[in-house]
Write an enzyme that holds these catalytic residues in place. Sequence first.
Site, short mmCIF file in Angstrom:
data_model
loop_
_atom_site.label_atom_id
_atom_site.label_comp_id
_atom_site.label_asym_id
_atom_site.label_seq_id
_atom_site.Cartn_x
_atom_site.Cartn_y
_atom_site.Cartn_z
N GLY A 32 0.79 -1.22 0.00
CA GLY A 32 0.00 0.00 0.00
C GLY A 32 0.83 1.28 0.00
N LEU A 34 0.35 3.67 -2.17
CA LEU A 34 0.72 3.47 -3.57
C LEU A 34 1.29 4.73 -4.21
CD1 LEU A 34 -2.31 1.32 -4.84
CD2 LEU A 34 -0.18 0.56 -3.77
N HIS A 38 4.09 1.56 -8.13
CA HIS A 38 3.01 0.55 -8.01
C HIS A 38 2.06 0.66 -9.20
CE1 HIS A 38 3.91 1.31 -3.57
NE2 HIS A 38 4.19 0.04 -3.71
N1 LIG Z 1 9.93 2.70 -7.81
C1 LIG Z 1 9.36 1.54 -8.11
N2 LIG Z 1 9.23 1.16 -9.40
C2 LIG Z 1 8.66 -0.03 -9.72
N3 LIG Z 1 8.17 -0.90 -8.81
C3 LIG Z 1 8.28 -0.56 -7.52
C4 LIG Z 1 8.87 0.67 -7.09
N4 LIG Z 1 8.82 0.73 -5.74
C5 LIG Z 1 8.25 -0.42 -5.34
N5 LIG Z 1 7.91 -1.20 -6.38
C6 LIG Z 1 7.35 -2.54 -6.34
O1 LIG Z 1 6.05 -2.50 -5.81
C7 LIG Z 1 5.78 -3.74 -5.14
C8 LIG Z 1 5.26 -3.43 -3.77
O2 LIG Z 1 6.30 -2.80 -3.03
P1 LIG Z 1 6.08 -2.01 -1.70
O3 LIG Z 1 4.63 -1.89 -1.42
O4 LIG Z 1 6.99 -2.52 -0.65
O5 LIG Z 1 6.54 -0.54 -2.14
P2 LIG Z 1 7.82 0.25 -1.85
O6 LIG Z 1 7.64 1.61 -2.37
O7 LIG Z 1 8.99 -0.57 -2.28
O8 LIG Z 1 7.81 0.36 -0.31
P3 LIG Z 1 9.02 0.47 0.63
O9 LIG Z 1 9.24 1.92 0.77
O10 LIG Z 1 8.43 -0.21 1.77
O11 LIG Z 1 10.21 -0.25 0.11
C9 LIG Z 1 7.10 -4.50 -5.13
O12 LIG Z 1 7.09 -5.46 -6.19
C10 LIG Z 1 8.10 -3.43 -5.38
O13 LIG Z 1 9.30 -3.89 -5.97
#
Ligand SMILES: Nc1ncnc2c1ncn2[C@@H]1O[C@H](COP(=O)(O)OP(=O)(O)OP(=O)(O)O)[C@@H](O)[C@H]1O
Length: 287
Positions: A32, A34, A38
């Site tokens: 989440g 987002l 995402h």
């Molecule tokens: N900048 C980005 N570009 C593409 N995909 C992303 C990016 N950031 C996160 N994701 C992907 O979104 C999915 C969900 O990740 P998550 O919800 O942990 O987001 P996050 O932004 O990485 O959060 P965190 O700050 O906790 O690392 C994962 O597959 C992650 O690799």
Amino acid sequence: MEVVHSIADLRSRIREYRRKNDGSVGFVPTMGYLHEGHASLLRKARSQSGLVVLSIFVNPLQFGPGEDFERYPRNTERDLEVAEAAGADLVFMPSVSEMYPAPTRTTVSVTGLTSNLCGASRPGHFDGVATVVSKLFHIVQPDQAFFGLKDAQQVAVIEQMVQDLNLAVEIVPCPTLREKDGLAMSSRNVYLTEEERKQALVLSQSLELAKEFVRGRSSFTAGELESLVRSHIATAPLAVIDYAEVLAYPALETFESSTHTDSVIIALAVKFGKTRLIDNAIIQLRK
Ligand SMILES: Nc1ncnc2c1ncn2[C@@H]1O[C@H](COP(=O)(O)OP(=O)(O)OP(=O)(O)O)[C@@H](O)[C@H]1O
Ligand SMILES: CC(C)(CO)[C@@H](O)C(=O)[O-]
Ligand code: BAL
């Protein structure tokens, strides 16, 4: 777009879709808060799948003691707007007790690939990730699942789990989306103060320097590349390096000289105050 909170409701919606349609089921698991990263996964799923399922679940199992589980950012209203605009059909938002009705005595643990990088600095983290993703795959039974390469080690772990457990899902790795100034998008960026946010640019900058260094050479050692990256990160007084490693990719193993390596990853985890950011660049050296 429909939002469901129980496993039973989710299963019945997906069963109904499969009964009436030939299209595939695409799945985007998230925690989440987002952002565009995402949304890019959801848009990719929209372009490839008939039914796009999004999960939003802050998984306690993958947070260590003292990590940010309690304060992890949450904003359901905004998440649902982003999800709908990016093409999600079905959003699964379970409670912790829905996902883990006590007692839970089964853990999925991927070995080898989890011994370094985030696996080393966050003990138990990838057991939590593999366990929840395995549960989600069993619940959703997707044809494709979309993961961001910002979490490159996570992609490697999930691919290994899918191979080892013969799961019938195609893993689709997706590129990292960045802010205009290069900072990798991340839910945790919201924690950064103005000054930390400025200094955090050393991550993407050091990856660009590394790419430039590689372009100008026929061979190099992992140590050379690592020193270059570390010294640029050190120009930010607030940066505390958790790891900055150059490994063969996708094996995530150490190498000496690039001569026998087809692809390398420069993987970074750096703390700014209480906020730990990760980023990486994957560089293909030869086809
Ligand atoms: N900048 C980005 N570009 C593409 N995909 C992303 C990016 N950031 C996160 N994701 C992907 O979104 C999915 C969900 O990740 P998550 O919800 O942990 O987001 P996050 O932004 O990485 O959060 P965190 O700050 O906790 O690392 C994962 O597959 C992650 O690799
Ligand atoms: C894959 C995931 C949703 C499992 O909780 C999480 O690790 C994430 O957001 O990358
Ligand atoms: N995207 C990685 C989730 C975590 O940091 O726990």
